[in-house]
Enzyme design. Structure first.
Site, PDB file in Angstrom:
ATOM      1  N   GLY A 234      40.534  44.234  48.302  1.00 40.10           N
ATOM      2  CA  GLY A 234      41.433  44.024  49.442  1.00 40.10           C
ATOM      3  C   GLY A 234      42.862  44.403  49.146  1.00 40.10           C
ATOM      4  O   GLY A 234      43.596  44.878  50.018  1.00 40.10           O
ATOM      5  N   ASN A 235      43.305  44.226  47.893  1.00 40.11           N
ATOM      6  CA  ASN A 235      44.684  44.566  47.536  1.00 40.11           C
ATOM      7  C   ASN A 235      44.929  46.070  47.602  1.00 40.11           C
ATOM      8  O   ASN A 235      46.066  46.508  47.750  1.00 40.11           O
ATOM      9  CB  ASN A 235      45.013  44.045  46.135  1.00 40.11           C
ATOM     10  CG  ASN A 235      45.149  42.532  46.113  1.00 40.11           C
ATOM     11  OD1 ASN A 235      45.777  41.966  46.989  1.00 40.11           O
ATOM     12  ND2 ASN A 235      44.569  41.885  45.138  1.00 40.11           N
TER      13      ASN A 235
ATOM     14  N   LYS B 216      34.017  39.037  47.424  1.00 33.23           N
ATOM     15  CA  LYS B 216      33.451  40.287  47.950  1.00 33.23           C
ATOM     16  C   LYS B 216      32.603  41.014  46.916  1.00 33.23           C
ATOM     17  O   LYS B 216      31.701  41.786  47.281  1.00 33.23           O
ATOM     18  CB  LYS B 216      34.546  41.196  48.512  1.00 33.23           C
ATOM     19  CG  LYS B 216      35.606  41.649  47.534  1.00 33.23           C
ATOM     20  CD  LYS B 216      35.300  42.965  46.863  1.00 33.23           C
ATOM     21  CE  LYS B 216      36.417  43.299  45.888  1.00 33.23           C
ATOM     22  NZ  LYS B 216      36.052  44.292  44.893  1.00 33.23           N
TER      23      LYS B 216
ATOM     24  N   LYS C  27      33.966  40.326  38.883  1.00 32.73           N
ATOM     25  CA  LYS C  27      33.497  41.712  38.930  1.00 32.73           C
ATOM     26  C   LYS C  27      32.394  41.942  37.893  1.00 32.73           C
ATOM     27  O   LYS C  27      31.366  42.557  38.190  1.00 32.73           O
ATOM     28  CB  LYS C  27      34.667  42.675  38.709  1.00 32.73           C
ATOM     29  CG  LYS C  27      35.677  42.665  39.848  1.00 32.73           C
ATOM     30  CD  LYS C  27      36.918  43.436  39.516  1.00 32.73           C
ATOM     31  CE  LYS C  27      37.839  43.524  40.716  1.00 32.73           C
ATOM     32  NZ  LYS C  27      38.160  42.230  41.336  1.00 32.73           N
TER      33      LYS C  27
END
Length: 314
Positions: free
Chosen positions: A13-14, A213, A275
């Protein structure tokens, strides 16, 4: 990576910026490595984060509600849905334009996606995901009293609301996504980790939470029987001893090595740790599956096997 692989790409998102104007510019850059993959013959499914965007929407709606009795306060799941729509709008148009610039007539669509969680997930008893604005101690206490929020002090910058981050267990719109992918569409799905919902009979009920996410991307990659999960992040490769003189950048990690590095505390929670955990989850879910972690700037080189960190089963 073989031609005609099915690939889920998880975009942070960043990397999408902090305003609609900034995002419009950044998605043009994002579209190029995505379309490179499509042009090479791969089936591509795109997922993305929404941390800055959903915080911005939540803050704007809360501020409007506080300043005007005519503006209703927007529940957090609805803020997540709004972020999926507006990020998807920008992404699908940027990818569509890049495809047409290369004379490729391929449909692109965003699916507003609900991700199913367990309403008894332990994460609901321990909210940890910060969202929205920073507040003074006094206003923070008022929000706890009036709205029932869980507020925590955040790095000396003030108090922020925290919500739960439950694990995804299924995707409500998976058959829709499957059908689109099977018919040659580029699909943007599980945006921001998906809108978190739990089942109550035939109903799906939204909950104020944020699904990571990367875990949602791994889940949709499993459901779609993808060959690759590509997690794009801020660095070119995963490192151990990060920030130290003996830092070591990794080109490959086996599942057992990844678990060992997690146990040794090499990956920061809320940053590289989820991640790596998502990469492990996907790579270990079926023989032959691989996960790649690399930066957006180096995505093409990572996709070509030149850089990045590949996580594979033994």
């Amino acid at each position: 990576m073989n031609t005609k692989d099915k690939i889920v790409v998880a975009l942070g998102g960043n990397a999408l910026g902090n305003s609609p104007k900034e995002q419009l510019e950044l998605v043009k850059l994002t579209a190029k490595p995505i379309v490179d993959l499509i042009e090479a013959g791969h089936e591509v499914i795109l997922a993305h984060g929404n941390g800055p965007q959903v915080g911005m929407i939540n803050l704007a709606m809360s501020t409007s509600a506080e300043s005007s009795s005519h503006t209703p306060e927007m529940p957090f799941p609805e803020c997540g849905a709004m972020s999926q729509g507006y990020i998807g709008f920008h992404l699908q148009n940027a990818i569509r334009e890049e495809l047409l610039n290369r004379s490729m007539q391929i449909p692109v669509a965003t699916v507003i996606t609900q991700v199913i969680v367990d309403k008894d997930d332990p994460a609901f008893k321990n909210p940890t995901k910060p969202i929205g604005a920073f507040y003074t101690k006094e206003i923070s206490e008022q929000l706890v009293s009036e709205k029932g929020y869980t507020m925590v002090e955040d790095s000396g910058r003030g108090f922020r609301r925290v919500v739960a981050s439950p694990k995804p267990i299924d995707v409500a719109e998976k058959e829709t996504v499957k059908t689109l992918v099977e018919n040659g569409h580029v699909v943007i799905t599980v945006g921001g980790g998906g809108i978190p919902v739990y089942k109550d009979g035939n109903r799906l009920i939204g909950v104020p939470a944020v699904i990571d996410k990367d875990f949602a991307s791994a889940k949709i990659a499993e459901i779609l029987d993808a060959d690759y999960l590509i997690i794009l992040t801020a660095v070119e490769k995963v490192a151990i001893n990060f920030g130290k003189p003996d830092v070591k950048w990794l080109s490959q990690m086996s599942i057992s090595q990844a678990y060992q590095y997690i146990e040794e505390g090499h990956f920061a929670p809320g940053s590289m740790l989820p991640k790596v955990q998502a990469a492990i989850q996907f790579a270990s879910s079926k023989k032959g599956r691989k996960a790649l972690i690399t930066s957006l700037e180096k995505a093409k080189e990572g996709i070509d096997g030149i850089t990045g960190t590949v996580v594979i089963a033994e």
